[in-house]
Motif scaffolding. Structure first.
Motif, PDB file in Angstrom:
ATOM      1  N   PHE A 164     -98.704  30.787 -41.877  1.00 14.37           N
ATOM      2  CA  PHE A 164     -98.454  31.081 -40.427  1.00 14.37           C
ATOM      3  C   PHE A 164     -98.443  32.705 -40.278  1.00 14.37           C
ATOM      4  N   GLU A 165     -99.423  33.036 -39.100  1.00 18.01           N
ATOM      5  CA  GLU A 165     -99.389  34.451 -38.718  1.00 18.01           C
ATOM      6  C   GLU A 165     -99.150  34.507 -37.314  1.00 18.01           C
ATOM      7  N   PRO A 166     -98.980  35.802 -36.786  1.00 17.88           N
ATOM      8  CA  PRO A 166     -98.569  36.071 -35.453  1.00 17.88           C
ATOM      9  C   PRO A 166    -100.200  36.111 -35.019  1.00 17.88           C
ATOM     10  N   TYR A 167    -100.443  35.556 -33.818  1.00 19.42           N
ATOM     11  CA  TYR A 167    -101.968  35.615 -32.984  1.00 19.42           C
ATOM     12  C   TYR A 167    -102.483  36.832 -33.078  1.00 19.42           C
ATOM     13  N   GLN A 168    -103.871  36.839 -33.585  1.00 17.48           N
ATOM     14  CA  GLN A 168    -104.548  37.957 -33.580  1.00 17.48           C
ATOM     15  C   GLN A 168    -106.011  37.787 -33.483  1.00 17.48           C
TER      16      GLN A 168
END
Length: 232
Positions: free
Chosen positions: A210-214
């Motif tokens: 999971f990653e912050p949106y980019q």
């Protein structure tokens, strides 16, 4: 953040004990799996579990909201005697005089055989449809999870196909997500289960990060994951 397939955080880390409702906009469900497991009780066979459920089935068909805690405690305890990692759901609404009773492994792949065996040995019940694993629902969804709201339009992903294991390793990008707020992970797992089904999440997805949106060149809407999974 990396999430292993056997990790149960998508349901347990953020939902308080005895919380019975996850408010999913398109399909409200009553969740009953967050029960303190008594590991010191005698184990039940599938036949013994269903015998107990049949004797008490009318209470679970009626589902008096004033008795949720008592009913779910009793059912959770009996289910844990059969297998400690199993949980359950009931549909709020009935369909053609039947209530849906879902047996789930909470995404724990090691418990999948126990779910399958229990459902296969279920008797024919006049007022219930017994279902193995959380099933797919409508594609576009918005869920309310504790103090956040997450919509499928806010979730994206990239993937790598692992041909040796015949699964997809995915990175999930979520708008608004930070590593300090793991509620987004719990909400995202609920949406994954709803999009492609609990069983396919367990066997057709490998590593999940999971990653912050980019912005990324090959990023895709989470809705397209359904088609990719079905091609495996």
């Amino acid at each position: 953040m990396n999430e292993k397939k056997e990790h149960k955080c998508h349901l347990k880390i953020s939902i308080p004990l005895y919380n019975k409702e996850n408010l999913i906009k398109d399909a409200f469900r009553i969740y009953g799996g967050f029960i303190l497991k008594n590991l010191f009780k005698r184990k039940l066979t599938a036949k013994e579990f269903w015998s107990w459920f049949e004797r008490n089935s009318e209470d679970y068909f009626q589902l008096d909201e004033n008795k949720y805690d008592i009913l779910f405690n009793k059912l959770g305890l009996q289910l844990s005697k059969y297998h400690k990692d199993l949980t359950f759901e009931f549909s709020v609404e009935t369909n053609q005089g039947k209530r849906e009773f879902i047996i789930s492994a909470e995404g724990m792949v090691s418990a999948f055989p126990a779910v399958i065996k229990l459902v296969e040995e279920a008797p024919s019940l006049e007022k219930f449809n017994i279902v193995a694993f959380r099933q797919r629902k409508n594609n576009e969804q918005e869920i309310y999870f504790e103090d956040i709201v997450l919509n499928t339009k806010d979730i994206f992903f990239t993937y790598r196909e692992d041909k040796q294991r015949n699964c997809l390793d995915v990175v999930i990008y979520i708008k608004g997500y930070t590593e300090e707020n793991d509620q987004f992970i719990g909400a995202a797992f609920i949406i994954l289960d709803s999009l492609i089904g609990e069983y396919d999440v367990g066997v057709k997805l490998g590593e999940i990060n999971f990653e912050p949106y980019q912005e990324k060149k090959d990023i895709q809407s989470i809705l397209t994951l359904v088609t990719l999974v079905d091609k495996l």
